[in-house]
Design an enzyme around this catalytic site. Structure first.
Site, PDB file in Angstrom:
ATOM      1  N   ARG A  60     -14.857   7.216   0.121  1.00  0.00           N
ATOM      2  CA  ARG A  60     -13.806   6.017  -0.199  1.00  0.00           C
ATOM      3  C   ARG A  60     -13.746   6.342  -1.688  1.00  0.00           C
ATOM      4  NH1 ARG A  60     -10.960   5.886   3.135  1.00  0.00           N
ATOM      5  NH2 ARG A  60     -11.773   6.061   5.120  1.00  0.00           N
TER       6      ARG A  60
ATOM      7  N   HIS B 104     -18.162  18.483  -2.291  1.00  0.00           N
ATOM      8  CA  HIS B 104     -16.832  18.193  -1.935  1.00  0.00           C
ATOM      9  C   HIS B 104     -16.309  16.848  -2.584  1.00  0.00           C
ATOM     10  CE1 HIS B 104     -13.470  17.255   0.875  1.00  0.00           C
ATOM     11  NE2 HIS B 104     -14.141  18.292   1.796  1.00  0.00           N
TER      12      HIS B 104
ATOM     13  N   TYR C 296     -12.598  12.335  -0.089  1.00  0.00           N
ATOM     14  CA  TYR C 296     -11.371  12.425   0.651  1.00  0.00           C
ATOM     15  C   TYR C 296     -10.102  11.818   0.002  1.00  0.00           C
ATOM     16  CZ  TYR C 296     -13.617  14.221   5.095  1.00  0.00           C
ATOM     17  OH  TYR C 296     -14.227  14.776   5.851  1.00  0.00           O
TER      18      TYR C 296
ATOM     19  N   HIS D  30      -9.543  18.727  -1.136  1.00  0.00           N
ATOM     20  CA  HIS D  30      -8.188  18.809  -0.225  1.00  0.00           C
ATOM     21  C   HIS D  30      -7.306  18.552  -1.371  1.00  0.00           C
ATOM     22  CE1 HIS D  30     -10.423  16.807   3.186  1.00  0.00           C
ATOM     23  NE2 HIS D  30     -10.916  17.898   2.765  1.00  0.00           N
TER      24      HIS D  30
ATOM     25  N   GLU E 221      -9.018  23.622  -0.406  1.00  0.00           N
ATOM     26  CA  GLU E 221      -9.316  23.606   1.046  1.00  0.00           C
ATOM     27  C   GLU E 221      -7.928  23.673   2.004  1.00  0.00           C
ATOM     28  OE1 GLU E 221     -11.865  20.671   2.613  1.00  0.00           O
ATOM     29  OE2 GLU E 221     -11.710  21.319   4.568  1.00  0.00           O
TER      30      GLU E 221
ATOM     31  N   ASP F  44     -11.324  26.595   6.191  1.00  0.00           N
ATOM     32  CA  ASP F  44     -11.979  25.666   7.162  1.00  0.00           C
ATOM     33  C   ASP F  44     -11.489  26.139   8.589  1.00  0.00           C
ATOM     34  OD1 ASP F  44     -12.066  23.467   8.976  1.00  0.00           O
ATOM     35  OD2 ASP F  44     -12.680  22.139   7.427  1.00  0.00           O
TER      36      ASP F  44
ATOM     37  N   HIS G  90      -9.285  23.541  10.342  1.00  0.00           N
ATOM     38  CA  HIS G  90      -8.116  23.389   9.762  1.00  0.00           C
ATOM     39  C   HIS G  90      -7.109  24.360   9.882  1.00  0.00           C
ATOM     40  CE1 HIS G  90     -10.049  20.212   6.931  1.00  0.00           C
ATOM     41  NE2 HIS G  90     -10.153  19.833   8.000  1.00  0.00           N
TER      42      HIS G  90
ATOM     43  N   HIS H 282     -15.888  26.533   5.741  1.00  0.00           N
ATOM     44  CA  HIS H 282     -16.176  25.250   6.561  1.00  0.00           C
ATOM     45  C   HIS H 282     -16.200  25.702   8.044  1.00  0.00           C
ATOM     46  CE1 HIS H 282     -14.712  21.978   3.262  1.00  0.00           C
ATOM     47  NE2 HIS H 282     -16.328  22.561   3.343  1.00  0.00           N
TER      48      HIS H 282
ATOM     49  N   ASP I 101      -6.648  18.038  12.971  1.00  0.00           N
ATOM     50  CA  ASP I 101      -7.888  17.765  12.082  1.00  0.00           C
ATOM     51  C   ASP I 101      -8.900  17.030  12.804  1.00  0.00           C
ATOM     52  OD1 ASP I 101      -9.839  17.961  10.182  1.00  0.00           O
ATOM     53  OD2 ASP I 101      -8.579  16.946   8.580  1.00  0.00           O
TER      54      ASP I 101
ATOM     55  N   HIS J  83     -12.687  17.702  14.142  1.00  0.00           N
ATOM     56  CA  HIS J  83     -13.727  18.590  14.368  1.00  0.00           C
ATOM     57  C   HIS J  83     -14.408  18.605  15.646  1.00  0.00           C
ATOM     58  CE1 HIS J  83     -14.080  18.869   9.702  1.00  0.00           C
ATOM     59  NE2 HIS J  83     -12.726  18.958  10.208  1.00  0.00           N
TER      60      HIS J  83
ATOM     61  N   GLU K 121     -19.246  21.186   9.192  1.00  0.00           N
ATOM     62  CA  GLU K 121     -18.688  19.922   9.307  1.00  0.00           C
ATOM     63  C   GLU K 121     -18.532  19.504  10.744  1.00  0.00           C
ATOM     64  OE1 GLU K 121     -15.298  20.748   6.774  1.00  0.00           O
ATOM     65  OE2 GLU K 121     -16.270  19.876   5.243  1.00  0.00           O
TER      66      GLU K 121
HETATM   67 ZN    ZN Z   1     -11.175  18.440   8.705  1.00  0.00          ZN
HETATM   68 FE    FE Z   2     -13.446  20.915   5.802  1.00  0.00          FE
HETATM   69 FE    FE Z   3     -12.685  18.779   3.363  1.00  0.00          FE
END
Ligand code: ZN
Ligand code: FE
Ligand code: FE
Length: 279
Positions: A39, A69, A72, A109, A144, A178, A181, A213, A226, A228, A258
């Site tokens: 967050r 990473h 997000y 991202h 990514e 990824d 993705h 990823h 998206d 996973h 992930e």
């Molecule tokens: Zn993802």
């Molecule tokens: Fe990823």
């Molecule tokens: Fe990611």
């Protein structure tokens, strides 16, 4: 025989030394962690001894590069100036702290342009990178590949290349692919892995590909969702994943899981993938 560089996403809440020990206990020789709460909250204070302890664990256990990473919520191409400023501050602070850890790939991202359009978004991402990156930084920065949900930038290799080309220190920027993705973005890594990698090589250059990823996808190709899935339990499937980890252009990269797993689930997937690796 070469060893598969495989690990998974782990929590950094116990510190750097503990995350290294946890990775070793899973038979991982790489791992990924969020630099701070997804967050976007405050990062922990830097503890240099703790960083050194991790560096020692990694070199004693033959670790490959690891992936840090970004949260997000980091969005350097938001239409809101305050959100863009926050993204730049977070990135700068992360880069400063990560200098104490060896072999770090900083993955983020690219961002969502939220209606401003791709070219405006790409321009703002370049601005963020130009103001956060330093000539002498040790950390390598990775963009990514994204599934393309909403107004996400990075669903095509061309967009990633435009960011790299525009950035002042583009030679320090690579890509993290990824698998969920790119599949969701429409690249057919199941039936035409060679074709997708040839395309990547033409547009971005395979020498820029620094990490994978490794995820299965809950949805079919081109779905832009998206979501996973566990290894072998999605639309990519175990056969295609076996080809991915053994592909000549990929087999020496760090692979980070992930997948929706607890720690035991990750340990099982790591074991499975080590068994499927031909070296
Ligand atoms: Zn993802
Ligand atoms: Fe990823
Ligand atoms: Fe990611």
């Amino acid at each position: 025989m070469a060893k598969l560089n495989i690990g998974c996403h782990l929590s950094i809440s116990g510190g750097y030394k503990n995350i290294g020990l946890e990775a070793v206990s899973l038979d991982a020789n790489t791992f990924q962690f969020f630099t701070r709460n997804p967050r976007g909250g405050k990062a922990k204070k830097l503890d240099e001894n703790d960083c050194n302890a991790l560096n020692e664990i990694m070199s004693a256990n033959g670790f490959s590069n690891i992936v840090a990473h970004a949260p997000y919520t980091l969005n350097g191409c938001s239409a809101d100036e305050g959100i863009r400023k926050f993204a730049l501050d977070v990135m700068r602070d992360d880069f400063e702290k990560l200098e104490y850890v060896n072999g770090v790939l900083y993955n983020f991202h690219p961002g969502s342009h939220v209606g401003q359009g791709e070219s405006k978004g790409i321009e703002q991402i370049i601005y963020m990178l130009d103001n956060a990156m330093k000539e002498n930084m040790k950390t390598h920065v990775l963009l990514e590949t994204m599934a393309g949900k909403g107004s996400e930038i990075g669903r095509t290799f061309e967009e990633l290349k435009a960011i790299i080309d525009g950035a002042r220190l583009g030679d320090k920027i690579g890509v993290c692919l990824d698998t969920c993705h790119v599949f969701d973005a429409g690249y057919d890594i199941v039936n035409d892995l060679d074709g997708v990698l040839t395309k990547f090589d033409k547009v971005v250059g395979l020498d820029r590909l620094c990490a994978i990823h490794l995820n299965d996808s809950m949805n079919p190709i081109g779905s832009h969702k998206d979501r996973h899935a566990k290894i072998g339990e999605g639309h990519i499937g175990l056969e295609a994943i076996t080809r991915i980890i053994n592909h000549d252009a990929l087999k020496n990269l760090p692979f980070e899981l992930e997948t929706p797993n607890d720690i035991e689930g990750y340990a099982r997937e790591i074991r499975l993938l080590r068994d499927l690796y031909k070296g």
